[in-house]
Enzyme design. Structure first.
Site, PDB file in Angstrom:
ATOM      1  N   GLU A  97      41.989  48.665  21.732  1.00 57.53           N
ATOM      2  CA  GLU A  97      42.131  48.316  23.360  1.00 57.53           C
ATOM      3  C   GLU A  97      41.339  49.399  24.106  1.00 57.53           C
ATOM      4  O   GLU A  97      41.477  50.595  23.742  1.00 57.53           O
ATOM      5  CB  GLU A  97      43.411  48.120  23.765  1.00 57.53           C
ATOM      6  N   ASP A 101      47.999  49.080  29.852  1.00 59.05           N
ATOM      7  CA  ASP A 101      48.699  49.202  31.017  1.00 59.05           C
ATOM      8  C   ASP A 101      50.112  48.882  31.120  1.00 59.05           C
ATOM      9  O   ASP A 101      50.901  49.686  30.677  1.00 59.05           O
ATOM     10  CB  ASP A 101      47.836  48.453  32.343  1.00 59.05           C
ATOM     11  N   LYS A 129      47.968  54.055  29.810  1.00 58.48           N
ATOM     12  CA  LYS A 129      48.560  54.374  31.064  1.00 58.48           C
ATOM     13  C   LYS A 129      50.238  53.923  30.818  1.00 58.48           C
ATOM     14  O   LYS A 129      50.688  53.169  31.366  1.00 58.48           O
ATOM     15  CB  LYS A 129      48.171  53.208  32.127  1.00 58.48           C
ATOM     16  N   PHE A 150      43.589  53.156  38.801  1.00 54.72           N
ATOM     17  CA  PHE A 150      42.619  52.449  38.468  1.00 54.72           C
ATOM     18  C   PHE A 150      41.206  53.212  37.891  1.00 54.72           C
ATOM     19  O   PHE A 150      40.765  54.016  38.636  1.00 54.72           O
ATOM     20  CB  PHE A 150      41.880  51.401  39.519  1.00 54.72           C
ATOM     21  N   ASP A 157      35.616  47.810  33.804  1.00 54.39           N
ATOM     22  CA  ASP A 157      34.812  47.369  34.986  1.00 54.39           C
ATOM     23  C   ASP A 157      35.743  47.235  36.346  1.00 54.39           C
ATOM     24  O   ASP A 157      36.851  47.286  36.187  1.00 54.39           O
ATOM     25  CB  ASP A 157      34.310  46.356  34.729  1.00 54.39           C
ATOM     26  N   ARG A 163      30.734  49.059  33.535  1.00 54.28           N
ATOM     27  CA  ARG A 163      31.090  49.042  32.195  1.00 54.28           C
ATOM     28  C   ARG A 163      30.007  50.225  31.319  1.00 54.28           C
ATOM     29  O   ARG A 163      30.605  50.693  30.288  1.00 54.28           O
ATOM     30  CB  ARG A 163      31.016  47.589  31.572  1.00 54.28           C
TER      31      ARG A 163
HETATM   32  P1  5GP Z   1      48.389  45.163  30.457  1.00 60.63           P
HETATM   33  O1  5GP Z   1      48.471  43.858  30.097  1.00 60.63           O
HETATM   34  O2  5GP Z   1      48.379  46.200  29.764  1.00 60.63           O
HETATM   35  O3  5GP Z   1      49.047  45.327  31.811  1.00 60.63           O
HETATM   36  O4  5GP Z   1      46.663  45.105  31.041  1.00 60.63           O
HETATM   37  C1  5GP Z   1      45.677  45.592  30.057  1.00 60.63           C
HETATM   38  C2  5GP Z   1      44.440  44.964  30.666  1.00 60.63           C
HETATM   39  O5  5GP Z   1      44.473  45.411  32.304  1.00 60.63           O
HETATM   40  C3  5GP Z   1      43.385  46.064  30.176  1.00 60.63           C
HETATM   41  O6  5GP Z   1      42.922  45.172  28.896  1.00 60.63           O
HETATM   42  C4  5GP Z   1      42.393  45.942  31.440  1.00 60.63           C
HETATM   43  O7  5GP Z   1      41.584  44.785  31.248  1.00 60.63           O
HETATM   44  C5  5GP Z   1      43.142  45.733  32.455  1.00 60.63           C
HETATM   45  N1  5GP Z   1      43.526  47.089  33.120  1.00 60.63           N
HETATM   46  C6  5GP Z   1      44.423  47.801  33.417  1.00 60.63           C
HETATM   47  N2  5GP Z   1      44.275  48.951  33.929  1.00 60.63           N
HETATM   48  C7  5GP Z   1      42.982  49.047  34.192  1.00 60.63           C
HETATM   49  C8  5GP Z   1      42.207  50.044  34.943  1.00 60.63           C
HETATM   50  O8  5GP Z   1      42.642  51.161  35.402  1.00 60.63           O
HETATM   51  N3  5GP Z   1      41.023  49.813  34.948  1.00 60.63           N
HETATM   52  C9  5GP Z   1      40.492  48.453  34.652  1.00 60.63           C
HETATM   53  N4  5GP Z   1      39.071  48.701  34.788  1.00 60.63           N
HETATM   54  N5  5GP Z   1      41.108  47.542  33.952  1.00 60.63           N
HETATM   55  C10 5GP Z   1      42.430  47.905  33.889  1.00 60.63           C
END
Ligand code: 5GP
Length: 192
Positions: A97, A101, A129, A150, A157, A163
């Site tokens: 991955e 997040d 994160k 972010f 992106d 990207r």
């Molecule tokens: P989660 O389900 O862990 O909250 O989300 C993961 C997805 O959220 C990642 O695969 C990504 O697509 C998006 N995402 C989470 N944080 C960021 C960030 O800081 N920047 C970007 N570009 N996408 C993020």
């Protein structure tokens, strides 16, 4: 410009860390032929570098997903748009991955992959994160602990931009980027 975002991890930091992850994975999977599965589009850049840092016979496969709303609203439920075409039964699967997040997406994808009868399923993320985690997901391999900001670049992106940046940028002023999505196009990269 400078106030909208700045380099969090430069290309050289990323290169070094990806090489280290590749060595660690090589050591831990020695004698096996792992399947590296990544999620389009964000994970593609990391996968491309990581797979070349793993000195083992590997197979790669891709998934594409779409989220229902944002991750928190959707509780990680995603629609699978492209699925792994390989038979994962008995295989050692490594989900690769770009960023974890809240952990909801990874939790869902790990459960999907485990349901395919893999011998093992582990998670490798470039960015972790941890401060935003709402489900207990602990990647076995993580490149960098990511602050609660972010980030864009190296596959990640903002509205499909950035990207292709070789560096990972932290966005300090998301409102400014929303107002002008191209605000980071001329960020100052670190000296090579
Ligand atoms: P989660 O389900 O862990 O909250 O989300 C993961 C997805 O959220 C990642 O695969 C990504 O697509 C998006 N995402 C989470 N944080 C960021 C960030 O800081 N920047 C970007 N570009 N996408 C993020």
């Amino acid at each position: 410009m400078a106030e909208v975002g700045r380099v969090l991890y430069g290309r050289e930091d990323v290169r070094r860390r990806v090489a280290e992850l590749g060595r660690t994975i090589t050591g831990e999977y020695v004698g096996r032929e792992p399947v590296l599965v990544t999620v389009l589009k964000g994970g593609a850049v990391f996968l491309a570098d990581l797979m070349r840092a793993v000195d083992l016979p590997v197979e790669v496969s891709f998934m594409a997903i779409s989220r229902y709303g944002d991750a928190e609203e959707s509780l990680g439920r995603v629609q699978i748009l492209l699925d792994v075409e390989l038979d994962l039964a008995g295989r050692d699967v490594l989900l690769v991955e770009d960023i974890v997040d809240t952990g909801l997406t990874s939790r869902y994808l790990l459960s999907v992959l485990r349901s395919r009868g893999a011998a093992s399923v582990e998670l490798c993320t470039l960015l972790d994160k941890t401060v935003r985690r709402i489900v207990p997901i602990h990647p076995r391999y993580a490149g960098f602990d990511c602050p609660d900001s972010f980030v864009v670049g190296y596959g990640l992106d903002f509205r499909e931009r950035y990207r292709n940046l070789p560096d990972i940028l932290q966005v300090d002023d998301l409102a400014a980027l929303r107002a002008d999505p191209d605000a980071l196009t001329s960020y100052a990269p670190p000296a090579a």
